[in-house]
Design a protein around this motif. Structure first.
Motif, PDB file in Angstrom:
ATOM      1  N   LEU A 186      -9.730  27.588  -6.670  1.00  0.00           N
ATOM      2  CA  LEU A 186     -10.566  26.469  -7.064  1.00  0.00           C
ATOM      3  C   LEU A 186      -9.769  25.555  -7.998  1.00  0.00           C
ATOM      4  CD1 LEU A 186     -13.471  25.675  -6.445  1.00  0.00           C
ATOM      5  CD2 LEU A 186     -14.173  26.855  -8.526  1.00  0.00           C
ATOM      6  N   PHE A 187      -9.743  24.284  -7.668  1.00  0.00           N
ATOM      7  CA  PHE A 187      -8.990  23.320  -8.457  1.00  0.00           C
ATOM      8  C   PHE A 187      -9.939  22.269  -9.027  1.00  0.00           C
ATOM      9  CE2 PHE A 187      -4.501  24.261  -7.557  1.00  0.00           C
ATOM     10  CZ  PHE A 187      -4.647  25.200  -6.561  1.00  0.00           C
ATOM     11  N   GLU A 188      -9.694  21.924 -10.265  1.00  0.00           N
ATOM     12  CA  GLU A 188     -10.546  20.973 -10.964  1.00  0.00           C
ATOM     13  C   GLU A 188      -9.802  19.660 -11.181  1.00  0.00           C
ATOM     14  OE1 GLU A 188     -13.349  20.932 -14.952  1.00  0.00           O
ATOM     15  OE2 GLU A 188     -11.700  22.337 -14.807  1.00  0.00           O
ATOM     16  N   LEU A 189     -10.524  18.577 -10.981  1.00  0.00           N
ATOM     17  CA  LEU A 189      -9.929  17.256 -11.190  1.00  0.00           C
ATOM     18  C   LEU A 189      -9.645  17.060 -12.675  1.00  0.00           C
ATOM     19  CD1 LEU A 189      -9.223  14.483  -9.912  1.00  0.00           C
ATOM     20  CD2 LEU A 189     -11.574  13.792 -10.382  1.00  0.00           C
ATOM     21  N   VAL A 190      -8.389  16.796 -12.995  1.00  0.00           N
ATOM     22  CA  VAL A 190      -8.041  16.615 -14.408  1.00  0.00           C
ATOM     23  C   VAL A 190      -7.591  15.187 -14.705  1.00  0.00           C
ATOM     24  CG1 VAL A 190      -7.445  19.014 -14.863  1.00  0.00           C
ATOM     25  CG2 VAL A 190      -5.698  17.469 -13.991  1.00  0.00           C
ATOM     26  N   GLY A 191      -7.406  14.391 -13.688  1.00  0.00           N
ATOM     27  CA  GLY A 191      -7.021  13.020 -13.994  1.00  0.00           C
ATOM     28  C   GLY A 191      -6.874  12.158 -12.766  1.00  0.00           C
ATOM     29  N   VAL A 192      -7.208  10.897 -12.936  1.00  0.00           N
ATOM     30  CA  VAL A 192      -6.993   9.913 -11.887  1.00  0.00           C
ATOM     31  C   VAL A 192      -6.343   8.701 -12.534  1.00  0.00           C
ATOM     32  CG1 VAL A 192      -8.036   8.491 -10.078  1.00  0.00           C
ATOM     33  CG2 VAL A 192      -9.125  10.640 -10.750  1.00  0.00           C
ATOM     34  N   ARG A 193      -5.391   8.165 -11.883  1.00  0.00           N
ATOM     35  CA  ARG A 193      -4.789   6.930 -12.385  1.00  0.00           C
ATOM     36  C   ARG A 193      -4.835   5.884 -11.266  1.00  0.00           C
ATOM     37  NH1 ARG A 193       0.423   7.164 -16.020  1.00  0.00           N
ATOM     38  NH2 ARG A 193      -1.206   7.865 -17.428  1.00  0.00           N
ATOM     39  N   PHE A 194      -5.253   4.714 -11.638  1.00  0.00           N
ATOM     40  CA  PHE A 194      -5.374   3.623 -10.677  1.00  0.00           C
ATOM     41  C   PHE A 194      -4.340   2.546 -10.973  1.00  0.00           C
ATOM     42  CE2 PHE A 194      -9.613   5.433 -11.150  1.00  0.00           C
ATOM     43  CZ  PHE A 194      -9.999   5.595  -9.832  1.00  0.00           C
ATOM     44  N   ALA A 195      -4.039   1.790  -9.949  1.00  0.00           N
ATOM     45  CA  ALA A 195      -3.224   0.590 -10.143  1.00  0.00           C
ATOM     46  C   ALA A 195      -3.737  -0.495  -9.217  1.00  0.00           C
ATOM     47  CB  ALA A 195      -1.750   0.877  -9.852  1.00  0.00           C
ATOM     48  N   SER A 196      -3.894  -1.681  -9.742  1.00  0.00           N
ATOM     49  CA  SER A 196      -4.344  -2.802  -8.924  1.00  0.00           C
ATOM     50  C   SER A 196      -3.186  -3.372  -8.133  1.00  0.00           C
ATOM     51  CB  SER A 196      -4.944  -3.898  -9.820  1.00  0.00           C
ATOM     52  OG  SER A 196      -6.064  -3.405 -10.519  1.00  0.00           O
ATOM     53  N   VAL A 198      -1.173  -6.264  -7.106  1.00  0.00           N
ATOM     54  CA  VAL A 198      -0.868  -7.603  -7.612  1.00  0.00           C
ATOM     55  C   VAL A 198       0.442  -8.060  -6.976  1.00  0.00           C
ATOM     56  CG1 VAL A 198      -0.373  -8.990  -9.654  1.00  0.00           C
ATOM     57  CG2 VAL A 198      -2.013  -7.102  -9.800  1.00  0.00           C
ATOM     58  N   ASP A 199       0.431  -9.288  -6.529  1.00  0.00           N
ATOM     59  CA  ASP A 199       1.613  -9.822  -5.848  1.00  0.00           C
ATOM     60  C   ASP A 199       2.043  -8.904  -4.706  1.00  0.00           C
ATOM     61  OD1 ASP A 199       1.704 -11.977  -7.546  1.00  0.00           O
ATOM     62  OD2 ASP A 199       3.061 -10.997  -8.966  1.00  0.00           O
ATOM     63  N   GLY A 200       1.067  -8.336  -4.072  1.00  0.00           N
ATOM     64  CA  GLY A 200       1.361  -7.527  -2.894  1.00  0.00           C
ATOM     65  C   GLY A 200       1.911  -6.151  -3.195  1.00  0.00           C
ATOM     66  N   GLN A 201       1.925  -5.752  -4.440  1.00  0.00           N
ATOM     67  CA  GLN A 201       2.493  -4.445  -4.760  1.00  0.00           C
ATOM     68  C   GLN A 201       1.639  -3.697  -5.772  1.00  0.00           C
ATOM     69  OE1 GLN A 201       6.700  -4.017  -5.422  1.00  0.00           O
ATOM     70  NE2 GLN A 201       7.093  -6.108  -4.747  1.00  0.00           N
ATOM     71  N   ALA A 202       1.726  -2.412  -5.704  1.00  0.00           N
ATOM     72  CA  ALA A 202       1.083  -1.566  -6.700  1.00  0.00           C
ATOM     73  C   ALA A 202       1.848  -0.260  -6.758  1.00  0.00           C
ATOM     74  CB  ALA A 202      -0.372  -1.310  -6.342  1.00  0.00           C
ATOM     75  N   SER A 203       1.943   0.282  -7.927  1.00  0.00           N
ATOM     76  CA  SER A 203       2.635   1.560  -8.078  1.00  0.00           C
ATOM     77  C   SER A 203       1.899   2.396  -9.100  1.00  0.00           C
ATOM     78  CB  SER A 203       4.084   1.324  -8.533  1.00  0.00           C
ATOM     79  OG  SER A 203       4.736   2.565  -8.717  1.00  0.00           O
ATOM     80  N   VAL A 204       1.659   3.616  -8.741  1.00  0.00           N
ATOM     81  CA  VAL A 204       1.020   4.556  -9.661  1.00  0.00           C
ATOM     82  C   VAL A 204       2.012   5.670  -9.934  1.00  0.00           C
ATOM     83  CG1 VAL A 204      -0.876   6.168 -10.004  1.00  0.00           C
ATOM     84  CG2 VAL A 204      -1.256   4.075  -8.720  1.00  0.00           C
ATOM     85  N   ASP A 205       2.195   5.965 -11.162  1.00  0.00           N
ATOM     86  CA  ASP A 205       3.153   7.008 -11.524  1.00  0.00           C
ATOM     87  C   ASP A 205       2.465   7.954 -12.488  1.00  0.00           C
ATOM     88  OD1 ASP A 205       5.413   8.432 -11.695  1.00  0.00           O
ATOM     89  OD2 ASP A 205       6.647   6.867 -12.591  1.00  0.00           O
ATOM     90  N   LEU A 206       2.369   9.178 -12.116  1.00  0.00           N
ATOM     91  CA  LEU A 206       1.637  10.141 -12.930  1.00  0.00           C
ATOM     92  C   LEU A 206       2.552  11.313 -13.234  1.00  0.00           C
ATOM     93  CD1 LEU A 206      -1.055  10.873 -14.182  1.00  0.00           C
ATOM     94  CD2 LEU A 206      -1.730  11.906 -12.048  1.00  0.00           C
ATOM     95  N   ALA A 207       2.910  11.446 -14.475  1.00  0.00           N
ATOM     96  CA  ALA A 207       3.820  12.523 -14.853  1.00  0.00           C
ATOM     97  C   ALA A 207       3.045  13.788 -15.179  1.00  0.00           C
ATOM     98  CB  ALA A 207       4.648  12.108 -16.057  1.00  0.00           C
ATOM     99  N   VAL A 208       3.550  14.883 -14.740  1.00  0.00           N
ATOM    100  CA  VAL A 208       2.972  16.185 -15.063  1.00  0.00           C
ATOM    101  C   VAL A 208       3.976  16.894 -15.964  1.00  0.00           C
ATOM    102  CG1 VAL A 208       2.146  18.351 -14.111  1.00  0.00           C
ATOM    103  CG2 VAL A 208       1.809  16.229 -12.864  1.00  0.00           C
ATOM    104  N   PRO A 209       3.568  17.264 -17.158  1.00  0.00           N
ATOM    105  CA  PRO A 209       4.549  17.751 -18.132  1.00  0.00           C
ATOM    106  C   PRO A 209       5.129  19.117 -17.843  1.00  0.00           C
ATOM    107  CG  PRO A 209       2.329  17.911 -18.998  1.00  0.00           C
ATOM    108  CD  PRO A 209       2.222  17.185 -17.707  1.00  0.00           C
ATOM    109  N   HIS A 210       4.548  19.838 -16.951  1.00  0.00           N
ATOM    110  CA  HIS A 210       5.110  21.158 -16.649  1.00  0.00           C
ATOM    111  C   HIS A 210       4.881  21.451 -15.179  1.00  0.00           C
ATOM    112  CE1 HIS A 210       1.256  23.326 -16.180  1.00  0.00           C
ATOM    113  NE2 HIS A 210       0.832  22.357 -16.938  1.00  0.00           N
TER     114      HIS A 210
END
Lengths: 179, 354
Positions: free
Chosen positions: B259-269, B271-283
């Motif tokens: 069972l996995f629990e949602l711990v985070g969501v990151r969004f990016a709009s 803009v100018d035809g591009q979007a990038s989401v970068d989510l670092a996991v510390p371990h």
């Protein structure tokens, strides 16, 4: 150094010294096996996962392996790769249309050409190429690693080389052109 | 290219690949092996003799709480093994009973070797999730001899899905349950389009769509099929809820019997035809990752993990897509796409629930 031990809640009886030699093997030999895995999968994450999967399968029999541990792990790696199925992402499909143009330098482009050509080979032919011409295994060793006959190794190698010789990526390269 | 040139080129390619991705290192690799052994043991202890099993499609809206939508907080300590999930067995195949808001409506499993399975059920709602799997493990030699096996999934006579092995050695085992679109409303509309009416009988089927004609391979395929069990399960799909920007995600997911629990969501709009989401996991850890988009024009995007391009993907449908799942170790993941302005892309991280 991580100590490989039985998970506490899942402990079973087993040789207590098994972990030490296994850890040594992972420390010293797994980097070389990762290179083989990279050539087979052409994907860094998959390569690491494939290698860990092969090591995990070998670990349970580690103390009972009566021959080269490396040959044993390589055999598991190759056979796992040949029959591997991985979960697909839901709601998304792979595409060959990247969202942005990637600029290659000439060295990277050469690697890309070979990478593309290898990708077009069926898995077992790709495995034969990697084992015979990267690992430099003999036909007998390759047959043992792939759990097949020498005749199969010969025929698969022959077919693979024939395909590589006419592959558009490598063919254009040999004629002095590059896409 | 002669064989000497091929040797040299392969060596160079391996150097190049390893230079780009040096791998996890012995410590992390050992940790990964430990995890895999643990998962394998857990499966054996659970009596799960099939290698590919049923995973609940939806999950559940869990405890209330405010989801951090901009700066996911991911625990730095490794969580304990998650609790066991209730299952029900049908002809040796295990099905999850469901979770508080998602419940098992109906299930069936055919005998090993059967070429089809059919499930008749009365849906309580048109917002359902369908799990269709070929459960089992085919011996490698047999799998290689048999080649790809084609499976079709039909709902009330509509063929909604067809799967096949990729290149002769890959087998179409089941994945998480099928839903459509990124919202419950879109999912319900899609199932209604396949004739699903709440309170009225519906039928779903999974079947081997064809065996090859070649004699030896046909024999091998028939033998391989005896190692598989076709199975179907229908669940309600009440779990997903809005986590922001109109994106609906479940707070809990099941992945490989955990069972996995949602711990985070990151969004990016976009803009100018591009979007990038970068989510670092510390371990490093076992994570399930979802990514997707909402309200943008369809088009390919790239998923990058730890700096390596993982896949170029194009979403199904127009505008919205359901997040994909992955049980892989991820330290850093990003989604990068080029679209027209408007809409968002997102990355969501699920961590084992302790």
């Amino acid at each position: 150094m991580t100590v490989l031990r039985e998970p506490d809640d899942l402990a079973e009886s087993g040789p207590t010294t098994r972990g030490d030699s296994f850890e040594s093997f992972v420390l010293h030999r797994s980097p070389a096996l990762l290179r083989t895995s990279l050539l087979l999968t052409r994907d860094a994450q998959l390569a690491e996962d494939l290698l860990q999967t092969a090591l995990a399968r070998a670990w349970s029999r580690w103390s009972r392996i009566d021959r080269s541990h490396e040959a044993y792990v390589r055999k598991i790696l190759v056979n796992t790769y040949s029959t591997w199925w991985r979960r697909k992402w839901n709601g998304e499909s792979p595409t060959d249309r990247p969202p942005e143009v990637v600029h290659h330098d000439s060295d990277a482009a050469a690697g890309d050409d070979l990478r593309e050509a290898l990708a077009r080979l069926p898995r077992r032919q790709r495995a034969v190429v990697v084992l015979r011409f990267f690992e430099d295994l003999s036909e007998l060793e390759t047959a043992e690693a792939m759990d097949c006959t020498i005749g199969t190794v010969k025929s698969q190698a022959s077919k693979a080389l024939a395909k590589l010789r006419v592959d558009p990526a490598l063919h254009q390269d040999s004629e002095g052109g590059r896409r | 290219m002669n064989t000497d040139e091929l040797r040299s080129a392969l060596s160079n390619l391996a150097d190049e690949e390893q230079g780009m991705f040096p791998g996890s290192g012995p410590d992390a690799r050992l940790a990964g092996v430990v995890d895999k052994v643990r998962v394998s043991r857990r499966r054996r202890l659970a009596g799960a003799t099939v290698a590919s099993l049923v995973v609940v499609a939806g999950a559940v809206t869990f405890a209330s709480g405010v989801l951090d939508r901009t700066s996911p907080t991911i625990p730095t300590s490794r969580p304990a093994d998650p609790r066991a999930l209730d299952t029900v067995r049908d002809h040796g195949v295990l099905f999850y009973k469901g979770l508080p808001t998602d419940r098992l409506v109906a299930h069936t499993a055919a005998a090993p070797g059967a070429m089809s399975a059919t499930l008749s059920f009365v849906p309580p709602t048109s917002n359902i999730a369908l799990t269709a799997v070929a459960a089992g493990s085919i011996p490698p030699r047999l799998a290689a001899a048999a080649g790809p096996l084609h499976l079709a999934v039909l709902v009330n006579g509509h063929r909604i899905l067809e799967t096949t092995g990729q290149d002769g050695q890959r087998w179409p085992f089941g994945d998480t349950g099928t839903t459509f679109g990124s919202t419950k409303a879109a999912n319900a509309r899609a199932w209604a389009g396949y004739g699903l009416v709440p309170g009225h009988p519906s039928a779903v089927a999974i079947r081997v769509s064809n065996l090859v004609q070649d004699g030896a391979r046909r024999t091998a395929q028939a033998a391989a099929l005896r190692h598989l069990q076709l199975a179907l399960a229908v669940y309600t799909n009440d779990a997903p809820h809005d986590v922001g920007h109109g994106v609906e995600l479940p707070r809990l997911r099941i992945w490989e019997d955990r069972l996995f629990e949602l711990v985070g969501v990151r969004f990016a709009s976009v803009v100018d035809g591009q979007a990038s989401v970068d989510l670092a996991v510390p371990h490093p850890g076992d994570l399930v990752v979802s990514s997707g988009s909402r309200g943008v024009l369809p088009g390919p995007f790239t998923v990058t993990r730890n700096g390596i391009t993982r896949a170029n993907l194009v979403p199904h449908g127009v505008g919205d897509l359901t997040g994909g799942g992955s049980g892989e170790r991820v330290e850093r993941l990003s989604v990068h796409g080029v679209r027209k302005d408007g809409g968002v892309i997102f990355v969501a991280i699920y961590q084992p629930q302790s």
